[in-house]
Design a protein around this motif. Structure first.
Motif, mmCIF file in Angstrom:
data_model
loop_
_atom_site.group_PDB
_atom_site.id
_atom_site.type_symbol
_atom_site.label_atom_id
_atom_site.label_comp_id
_atom_site.label_asym_id
_atom_site.label_seq_id
_atom_site.Cartn_x
_atom_site.Cartn_y
_atom_site.Cartn_z
ATOM 1 N N ARG A 82 0.879 -1.173 0.000
ATOM 2 C CA ARG A 82 0.000 0.000 0.000
ATOM 3 C C ARG A 82 0.908 1.211 0.000
ATOM 4 N N ASP B 81 -3.832 -3.954 1.999
ATOM 5 C CA ASP B 81 -3.467 -3.718 3.388
ATOM 6 C C ASP B 81 -4.399 -4.492 4.313
ATOM 7 N N PRO B 82 -3.871 -5.508 4.984
ATOM 8 C CA PRO B 82 -4.745 -6.323 5.854
ATOM 9 C C PRO B 82 -5.438 -5.495 6.945
ATOM 10 N N THR B 83 -4.834 -4.378 7.361
ATOM 11 C CA THR B 83 -5.464 -3.600 8.434
ATOM 12 C C THR B 83 -6.756 -2.928 7.960
ATOM 13 N N SER B 84 -6.909 -2.764 6.641
ATOM 14 C CA SER B 84 -8.145 -2.149 6.146
ATOM 15 C C SER B 84 -9.317 -3.107 6.272
ATOM 16 N N ILE B 85 -8.994 -4.394 6.255
ATOM 17 C CA ILE B 85 -10.051 -5.401 6.253
ATOM 18 C C ILE B 85 -10.529 -5.662 7.676
ATOM 19 N N ARG B 86 -11.845 -5.608 7.848
ATOM 20 C CA ARG B 86 -12.498 -5.774 9.153
ATOM 21 C C ARG B 86 -12.128 -4.678 10.143
ATOM 22 N N LYS B 87 -11.654 -3.539 9.661
ATOM 23 C CA LYS B 87 -11.389 -2.428 10.576
ATOM 24 C C LYS B 87 -12.705 -1.776 10.962
#
Lengths: 163, 563
Positions: B152, B303-309
């Motif tokens: 990202r 970006d994994p942090t965007s998912i399920r944030k």
């Protein structure tokens, strides 16, 4: 909200501690304890962080930690069996009549007296989080004058069986 | 042979492909400026404020897809970059910003023009570096560009103490670059791709949502292909505009707070939502508990942090948007080759079209010039082919609503941070990236005044940028909120005291036009657009026009206030 223990392996670059700490403060996650020291590998430090939060917050914390450039590895010890210990120094009021009882308590909890003064004693205790909480509760009645804790250290348990 | 740090820096920038360097000199970087004339491959653009330098590099990056680069001095030079860095960070724009720093032996001594810029910018950069050894310099620049453009994307800051710039070392350029602790993953998981196709195959009311990630990963082609092949209606976030052509029958406009009725109702009704490269910002979702209530959600993001944030999803898909969409197309081609998607989704597409027909984006024409009318006219005159840069506020939302973005990278706008003062310097960057293209800034009178000093930069470089000011002599968006949600208690939103923008343009050596009646709009705009000069067009618009639809903050997407 459950207590969680997270191990973070980081490259020992300048500012890495503030990157980790800043992540928690900036995103409103809470740090209950944080311990950091060099690991066995040159240039790599091991942090142990204890925090409180529901599973979705812990998932975010893990992902956000991983996103920090100098972070190598993040492990959470909910699913993974781990050993966990914390050490503390406890300076208690130890006047004549109390000394005997203090020493008996020290023995029961397998603590150590590391320093004795005119009317106080410094006790070293090691254990998991709950044990230290219990020790603090017991010594409360003698009068705790000072307390220093390391925060938890954790490590994954080795496999007991051969797969 | 040994070289100075200044030489190594500039050679490294050149090797990373930097052609334009936006900057502002000062004591801590004077050695670098002294070296600049020896590096003709790099053109330095002198801005008038460091914030302008970062926004210009950002506009350059958004328009071209390359990494933008800046050079500023220590202390105030460095702190002036913070808003620009935060803007780029929010919208995932690749930048490398080099700041001067006091000599290493003075760091921490509160020296003249010293700030801890690495500490200050830690939360608003993707990563940052302080270089303490000239032998690390080339590698650090290489790493900075690699981090900025990979995964990202985002801004990276490199802080360079003056003694490091003056010191000498062998120049060693690392051809290959890899970082042990940083390995972004691009390849989507095949199982997740299969699950996505299964969901889409079983959907009766699917909807595709393009976020900025589609633009950033150059995925607009497979995105468009997938939507057309499967006949799926499309909406986008502000950052996703242009990812899908606005003239397509499957296009239903932007979603969210100022989204179209059709797009927001679509989200309310869809049973499978495919979000590509969006991050479910609060301006997109409205009230979270009421967001896409009937939908199973597939979320593609690198970006994994965007998912399920913010939003719970059924199929998380971590990976590059382009590779993921290509993967979906491949699986569809094999598994669902015989489907008649058009027939399958005909009723659903018709329902969306009905919403669009019933409650289109609209405005009431009157005696005064309507700002929406200005945007429509610019759209017609440019054929949707210009690079449009905006500031932040009402004019930004009207641009998003009424300009037909036909291709990605044609809209430069501060989406995440909402930085007033972004648009004009960003346009300067874009014009440097594409000297022959038409670059139009759509500005509010409030926003434009935040970085108006860059007019000198534009004029001195003979940039034919057009700045169209939707001048309502208000801070319009805040005024609108005061009207709608604060019982018309207007506080500090009246901007009647303002410069004469025409004279101001002329004072800087630019051209200025004023438009005060609807019938002047087309001819004067056409004339201004054809001019080879930097041009301001001061359009006096209806003072109290509001942006509609509007979903009040915290309300559900179907609780829109319409015109």
């Amino acid at each position: 909200m459950q207590r969680h223990v997270i191990s973070v392996l980081v490259e020992n670059s300048p500012g890495v501690l503030s990157r980790v700490a800043g992540l928690f403060s900036g995103r409103g996650f809470n740090i209950h304890s944080l311990n950091v020291a060099p690991s066995h590998e040159e240039g790599v430090s091991h942090m142990t962080i204890t925090t409180f939060g529901d599973s979705s917050i812990i998932e975010q914390i893990m992902k956000q930690l991983h996103k920090i450039v100098p972070v190598l590895k993040v492990v959470e010890y909910e699913e993974t069996p781990a050993v966990e210990r914390e050490m503390m120094f406890l300076k208690v009021q130890a006047d004549g009549p109390n000394r005997g009882e203090i020493l008996r308590t020290v023995e029961v909890f397998r603590c150590k007296v590391v320093d004795v003064g005119h009317n106080e004693m410094t006790i070293e205790a090691t254990g998991n989080h709950e044990k230290l909480e219990a020790i603090i509760a017991l010594f409360q009645r003698f009068g705790i004058k000072e307390l220093a804790r390391t925060g938890s250290l954790a490590m994954k348990r080795s496999k007991k069986q051969i797969d | 042979m040994e070289h100075t740090g200044a030489w190594i820096l500039l050679e490294s920038l050149r090797r990373e492909g930097v052609e334009i360097l936006f900057g502002y000199p000062g004591g801590a970087v004077i050695d670098i400026y002294d070296e600049l004339p020896n590096h003709p491959a790099i053109r330095h653009v002198l801005v008038r404020h460091e914030q302008g330098a970062v926004h210009a590099a950002d506009g350059y990056a958004r328009a071209s897809g390359k990494v933008g680069a800046c050079l500023v001095t220590s202390g105030p030079g460095a702190t002036n970059t913070v808003t620009g860095l935060a803007t780029a960070h929010c919208d995932s724009i690749p930048l490398v910003v080099v700041t001067g720093q006091v000599p290493t032996k003075l760091i921490g001594n509160d020296a003249f023009q010293e700030v801890d810029i690495v500490g200050i910018t830690r939360p608003c950069t993707k990563h940052n570096f302080l270089v303490k050894d000239v032998r690390r310099l080339a590698r650090t620049i290489r790493e900075a560009f690699y981090i900025a453009r990979s995964g990202r994307p985002g801004p990276v800051l490199v802080d360079l103490p003056k003694d490091v710039v003056q010191a000498v070392a062998e120049f060693v350029w690392p051809e290959e670059i890899s970082l042990r602790s940083y390995n972004p993953s691009y390849k989507p998981h095949p199982n997740q791709l299969r699950k996505t196709v299964e969901l889409l195959d079983n959907a009766s009311r699917p909807l595709m949502l393009a976020g900025g990630g589609v633009v950033l990963s150059n995925a607009s082609e497979p995105f468009t292909e997938l939507a057309r092949r499967l006949s799926i209606p499309v909406t986008a976030t502000l950052m996703g505009l242009g990812a899908f052509p606005a003239t397509d029958d499957l296009w239903f406009g932007m979603v969210g707070m100022h989204g179209t009725f059709a797009a927001n109702m679509g989200l309310n009704s869809t049973d499978v939502l495919l979000c590509v490269g969006g991050r479910f910002d609060d301006r997109v979702t409205g009230k979270l508990s009421a967001f896409a209530p009937k939908a199973k959600i597939v979320h593609i993001d690198i970006d994994p942090t965007s998912i399920r944030k913010n939003v719970e999803v059924q199929v998380p898909l971590v990976g590059d948007c382009r590779l993921s969409l290509e993967g979906l197309l491949e699986i569809c081609a094999v598994k669902c080759a015989d489907r008649d998607w058009k027939a399958k989704h005909a009723a659903w597409v018709a329902e969306m079209a009905q919403w669009k027909l019933e409650k289109p984006l609209t405005f009431h024409e009157g005696k005064a010039i309507k700002p929406q009318q200005v945007i429509r006219t610019i759209n017609e005159l440019t054929g949707g082919d210009a690079i449009i840069s905006t500031e932040v506020g009402q004019h930004q939302m009207w641009t998003a609503q009424f300009y037909d973005f036909l291709a990605p990278r044609n809209l430069l706008t501060s989406g995440g941070l909402g930085t007033m003062g972004y648009g004009f310097p960003a346009a300067i960057g874009a014009q440097f990236a594409f000297p022959d293209r038409k670059v139009v800034v759509i500005a509010g009178d409030g926003s434009l005044q935040m970085n108006i000093q860059e007019l000198a930069t534009a004029v001195s470089n003979r940039l034919p940028i057009k700045v169209v000011i939707l001048n309502n002599r208000h801070l319009g968006m805040v005024r609108q909120w005061q009207e709608l949600f604060y019982e018309r208690r207007y506080v500090s939103t009246n901007m009647e005291a303002q410069p004469d923008f025409v004279k101001l343009a002329e004072a800087f050596g630019a051209e200025g036009y004023r438009i005060e009646a609807p019938d002047q709009l087309r001819p004067v705009l056409a004339k201004a657009l054809a001019s080879p000069a930097t041009t301001f067009v001061d359009v006096r618009v209806e003072r109290e026009e509001n942006v509609y639809p509007i979903v009040p903050a915290g309300a559900a997407l179907d609780e829109m206030l319409l015109v």
